[in-house]
Design a protein around this motif. Structure first.
Motif, short mmCIF file in Angstrom:
data_model
loop_
_atom_site.label_atom_id
_atom_site.label_comp_id
_atom_site.label_asym_id
_atom_site.label_seq_id
_atom_site.Cartn_x
_atom_site.Cartn_y
_atom_site.Cartn_z
N HIS A 1 76.44 -0.69 71.32
CA HIS A 1 75.39 -0.87 70.53
C HIS A 1 75.95 -0.91 69.05
O HIS A 1 75.91 -1.75 68.28
N ASP B 1 68.52 3.53 71.14
CA ASP B 1 69.56 2.65 71.12
C ASP B 1 70.42 2.80 72.57
O ASP B 1 71.26 1.89 72.61
N GLY B 2 70.16 3.87 73.25
CA GLY B 2 71.11 3.93 74.40
C GLY B 2 70.85 5.47 74.94
O GLY B 2 70.57 6.45 74.19
N ASN B 3 71.18 5.27 76.47
CA ASN B 3 70.96 6.75 77.07
C ASN B 3 72.25 7.19 77.51
O ASN B 3 72.08 8.39 78.15
N TYR C 1 70.37 7.73 69.27
CA TYR C 1 70.13 8.33 70.59
C TYR C 1 68.81 9.05 70.50
O TYR C 1 68.51 9.71 69.59
N GLU D 1 76.42 2.99 76.25
CA GLU D 1 75.47 1.90 75.54
C GLU D 1 75.29 2.38 74.17
O GLU D 1 75.38 1.37 73.13
N LEU D 2 75.49 3.55 73.83
CA LEU D 2 75.47 3.81 72.42
C LEU D 2 76.77 3.33 71.50
O LEU D 2 76.68 2.61 70.63
#
Length: 450
Positions: free
Chosen positions: A430, A420-422, A417, A426-427
């Motif tokens: 991923h 790779d994602g917000n 973070y 998403e994290l």
């Protein structure tokens, strides 16, 4: 007259003080009862949520055996009936089927399910929205409950299958599916026992077809709006359900409530007991909260820990790394050596990881053989990477009582973070994707070696 007046005033004052103290005592006792009910409900709803999730997950993961059958035969559905027969080991399973290209070509048992043959999952129909979702996401999807074409209500698990095109590429082959009788699929969670504990329950979701509340299951007792309740989200694969429990009785329906009122005149005794009871209540609550956040087998945090901490970390905007770990072939260990050895493997793995961590972190077990580690700060990302490289080597010579020298390995995915994602989804997606990529790579290497 003055004396009589003084006695009247004293009696009135005593009456008012006793009335106030008794009213306060009754109020506190009722609140105490509700607090105990809340603590009990919190513990019960967590246990029942986990049990329900485990029951449905166990049944739906049978699709993986069908997927393996297709992949092993290069996209041909061979020995389907033989394999499918072994999967129907639970009365809640209605059928299993294979749908190359999304069209059902094989179903077991055939008797009673003839109407399913030729059904196109990618056309409009009940449960087909989940089939499209499975194809588009590449993951096992839970659908339902909905009405089947052959009649009756069911839950389904749709798993996309990808076959080798002969050029080293994976192409979408179709879907395999397990159909569960509804509501029999929920029997393994023993939801009916909640009534024995004095609780009513309701499981509901927002229907993907109507966008309205759809009650999936409920107890025979209706909710009372004045009763306290607990409602928690229940995520099973893609499905987002809600699980709610509340007491069947209201406070004035408990005999002890009236006993408290009758004993309210004993103010001094009640106040002394309340002080002790409140202390006990705080101690019990503290113990239950600790149980609710920790995995009893390994002693580390359970899935509540990281999923409650991640929003805070994201809100603070700091830098952190999230690692998603999954033990390889863990089911084989369980099947070969038994669950006792499997549990010990989880404990030893956890101990090895914890002993080597010398940086700020959060470590949690979020599933049967799945773990999450969060390393705080950019400077600790490299330490975490080295940690896992060292653990891979250390696990090669692992000795577990009951299994001797076992080869334990794990697959790992990583998400950073905010690179790779917000957000959490998403994290996790991923890291989960990286983990499965590594798992597939390892499986490929093992297959090539063999």
């Amino acid at each position: 007259m003055l004396e009589n007046s003084g006695i009247s005033r004293r009696a009135a004052a005593t009456f008012i003080i006793l009335l106030i103290l008794c009213s306060l005592a009754v109020y506190l006792l009722v609140e105490r009862k509700y607090q105990f009910e809340y603590i009990k409900m919190e513990r019960i709803i967590l246990n029942q949520s986990n049990r329900l999730t485990n029951v449905l997950t166990r049944l739906l993961y049978k699709t993986q055996a069908l997927s393996a059958l297709v992949v092993q035969h290069n996209g041909k559905v061979e020995n389907f009936e033989k394999v499918a027969a072994t999967l129907l080991d639970d009365p809640a399973i209605l059928n299993v089927l294979a749908a190359p290209g999304g069209v059902v070509r094989a179903v077991y048992p055939v008797e009673g399910n003839e109407a399913v043959l030729g059904l196109n999952f990618f056309e409009k129909g009940a449960g087909n929205q989940e089939a499209v979702e499975a194809r588009d996401t590449g993951r096992l999807v839970l659908g339902g409950p909905f009405t089947l074409v052959q009649g009756g209500e069911a839950l389904v698990g749709r798993l996309p299958v990808y076959a080798d095109d002969g050029k080293g590429e994976k192409l979408f082959w179709g879907l395999v599916s397990v159909t569960l009788k509804f509501p029999q699929a929920l029997n393994g969670a023993e939801l009916d026992k909640l009534s024995e504990l004095g609780l009513a329950y309701e499981i509901w979701r927002v229907s993907p077809e109507t966008n309205e509340k759809q009650v999936i299951a409920h107890s025979a007792y209706e909710y009372n709006d004045d009763a306290p309740y607990i409602e928690v989200p229940l995520t099973i694969f893609n499905a987002h359900w809600f699980f709610r429990v509340s007491p069947i009785k209201l406070w004035y329906q408990y005999p002890e409530s009236w006993l408290y009122i009758s004993l309210g005149v004993l103010v001094s005794f009640l106040l002394a007991m309340l002080a002790q009871h409140n202390l006990d209540l705080r101690r019990v609550r503290s113990q239950l909260e600790n149980m609710a956040y920790h995995d009893p087998l390994t002693g580390i945090l359970n899935r509540r820990g990281p999923f409650e901490r991640l929003p805070v970390l994201i809100g603070e905007g700091g830098y952190f790394s999230l690692y998603y770990l999954d033990l390889n072939n863990f089911k084989t260990f369980n099947d070969t050596y038994g669950h006792t050895v499997g549990d010990r493997i989880l404990q030893v793995f956890t101990e090895r990881v914890r002993k080597r961590m010398d940086f700020p972190h959060l470590f949690a077990r979020i599933g049967g053989d799945e773990f999450i580690l969060i390393a705080y700060g950019q400077e600790n990302e490299e330490k975490a990477d080295k940690l896992f490289n060292g653990i891979r080597v250390a696990l090669q010579d692992l000795v577990v009582e009951g299994a001797g020298d076992v080869r334990i390995s794990f697959s790992m995915g990583k998400a950073v973070y905010p690179r790779d994602g917000n957000n959490i989804d998403e994290l996790i997606a991923h890291a989960d994707g990286d983990m499965y990529t590594e798992k597939r790579t390892r499986s490929g290497k093992i297959g090539a070696t063999a």
